[in-house]
Design a protein around this motif. Structure first.
Motif, PDB file in Angstrom:
ATOM      1  N   TRP A  75       0.995  -1.261   0.131  1.00 48.32           N
ATOM      2  CA  TRP A  75       0.134  -0.054   0.075  1.00 48.32           C
ATOM      3  C   TRP A  75       0.757   1.382  -0.173  1.00 48.32           C
ATOM      4  CZ3 TRP A  75      -1.261  -4.232   3.249  1.00 48.32           C
ATOM      5  CH2 TRP A  75      -2.247  -4.902   2.772  1.00 48.32           C
ATOM      6  N   GLN A 109       0.507   4.084  -0.852  1.00 46.13           N
ATOM      7  CA  GLN A 109       0.079   5.742  -0.621  1.00 46.13           C
ATOM      8  C   GLN A 109      -0.483   5.676   0.898  1.00 46.13           C
ATOM      9  OE1 GLN A 109      -1.277   4.301  -3.804  1.00 46.13           O
ATOM     10  NE2 GLN A 109       0.519   5.406  -4.285  1.00 46.13           N
ATOM     11  N   GLY A 130      -9.032   9.151  -0.086  1.00 43.44           N
ATOM     12  CA  GLY A 130      -8.755   8.417  -1.290  1.00 43.44           C
ATOM     13  C   GLY A 130      -9.229   8.888  -2.816  1.00 43.44           C
ATOM     14  N   TYR A 190      -4.357   7.720  -9.114  1.00 45.97           N
ATOM     15  CA  TYR A 190      -3.404   6.529  -9.105  1.00 45.97           C
ATOM     16  C   TYR A 190      -4.268   5.341  -9.468  1.00 45.97           C
ATOM     17  CZ  TYR A 190      -0.082   8.853  -6.159  1.00 45.97           C
ATOM     18  OH  TYR A 190       0.925   9.822  -5.578  1.00 45.97           O
ATOM     19  N   ALA A 191      -5.758   5.510  -9.753  1.00 45.63           N
ATOM     20  CA  ALA A 191      -6.562   4.360 -10.195  1.00 45.63           C
ATOM     21  C   ALA A 191      -6.317   4.171 -11.628  1.00 45.63           C
ATOM     22  CB  ALA A 191      -8.006   5.132 -10.089  1.00 45.63           C
ATOM     23  N   TYR A 200     -11.540   2.622  -6.819  1.00 44.87           N
ATOM     24  CA  TYR A 200     -10.180   2.746  -6.658  1.00 44.87           C
ATOM     25  C   TYR A 200      -9.780   2.717  -4.961  1.00 44.87           C
ATOM     26  CZ  TYR A 200      -5.203   3.526  -5.894  1.00 44.87           C
ATOM     27  OH  TYR A 200      -3.834   3.517  -5.623  1.00 44.87           O
ATOM     28  N   SER A 201     -10.649   3.926  -4.465  1.00 47.91           N
ATOM     29  CA  SER A 201     -10.507   4.106  -3.266  1.00 47.91           C
ATOM     30  C   SER A 201     -11.049   2.984  -2.149  1.00 47.91           C
ATOM     31  CB  SER A 201     -10.943   5.462  -2.920  1.00 47.91           C
ATOM     32  OG  SER A 201     -10.613   5.948  -1.368  1.00 47.91           O
ATOM     33  N   TYR A 240      -8.955   0.067  -2.503  1.00 45.28           N
ATOM     34  CA  TYR A 240      -7.471   0.271  -1.690  1.00 45.28           C
ATOM     35  C   TYR A 240      -7.439   0.141  -0.450  1.00 45.28           C
ATOM     36  CZ  TYR A 240      -3.103   2.359  -0.800  1.00 45.28           C
ATOM     37  OH  TYR A 240      -1.772   2.618  -0.349  1.00 45.28           O
ATOM     38  N   ASN A 241      -8.494   0.724   0.116  1.00 42.88           N
ATOM     39  CA  ASN A 241      -8.605   0.961   1.545  1.00 42.88           C
ATOM     40  C   ASN A 241      -9.096  -0.251   2.132  1.00 42.88           C
ATOM     41  OD1 ASN A 241      -7.566   3.974   2.338  1.00 42.88           O
ATOM     42  ND2 ASN A 241      -9.025   4.338   0.734  1.00 42.88           N
ATOM     43  N   THR A 293      -8.691  -3.184   1.467  1.00 45.17           N
ATOM     44  CA  THR A 293      -7.939  -4.616   1.386  1.00 45.17           C
ATOM     45  C   THR A 293      -7.187  -4.394   2.783  1.00 45.17           C
ATOM     46  OG1 THR A 293      -6.558  -3.176   0.067  1.00 45.17           O
ATOM     47  CG2 THR A 293      -7.916  -4.796  -1.258  1.00 45.17           C
TER      48      THR A 293
END
Length: 199
Positions: free
Chosen positions: A34, A36, A140, A147-148, A157-158, A161-162, A164
């Motif tokens: 991760w 970011q 995010g 960043y997606a 994407y946010s 990402y968050n 996971t």
């Protein structure tokens, strides 16, 4: 009363520092997964313990100081002031709202109802984690959409990402909190009257 207030402040400081150290360790392990920010961690455990022991005031203050330590000691990923506030000060302070269930946890423990207090611990851990997730998700979505992957929306994407790292962190934290409370139940109910006042 003064002795209890002193103990409260000492525990806030100690548990905030413990949360920071746990997060620091996991950050080193998972920084490549991760990039970011974020990691699978039990760093939320000290905040939850304070929330269930002292109520909302103890949990929010511990979470806020934990986020502040990240904010000022160089382990944070800050790209914009609002993003930094959302990802650190707000997100970790919101964990302390698990303290909404502090009185129920203690009452269930005093009644000897293990299943009931465990259910309240899980509910509090879920609510605190969900609120932290929302704060990270908004950050995010707004600040990290670039960043997606191509063709993927910023909000999705946010969310992925968050999610996971937040989902496994929540599950791990709930398990560890239950184990810690089970090992020392008398410490949780020691200041039942204080926890009601600090809520």
């Amino acid at each position: 009363m003064k002795q209890k207030q002193t103990l409260f402040l000492v525990e806030v400081a100690v548990f905030s520092a413990l949360a920071y150290l746990l997060d620091l360790f996991s950050g080193f392990l998972f920084s490549r997964i991760w990039p970011q920010g974020g990691s699978v961690s039990i760093a939320m455990v000290p905040v939850f313990l304070m929330a269930f022991r002292w109520g909302i005031k103890g949990g929010v203050l511990t979470g806020f100081l934990f986020g502040l330590l990240q904010f000022i000691l160089g382990m944070s990923q800050i790209y914009h002031p609002v993003q930094g506030i959302l990802d650190y000060l707000v997100a970790f302070a919101l964990l302390g709202l698990a303290g909404l269930f502090a009185a129920q946890v203690k009452a269930s423990m005093q009644d000897g109802n293990k299943n009931k207090w465990m259910a309240f611990v899980i509910a509090g851990t879920f609510i605190g984690s969900a609120l932290r997730f929302i704060s990270h998700f908004l950050s995010g979505w707004i600040f990290f959409g670039s960043y997606a992957p191509k063709g993927q929306s910023a909000w999705l994407y946010s969310f992925i990402y968050n999610g996971t790292y937040m989902l496994p962190s929540m599950i791990l934290s709930a398990i560890v909190v239950i184990l810690v409370i089970s090992a020392a139940p008398s410490r949780m109910v020691q200041f039942a009257d204080v926890s009601k006042k600090t809520m």
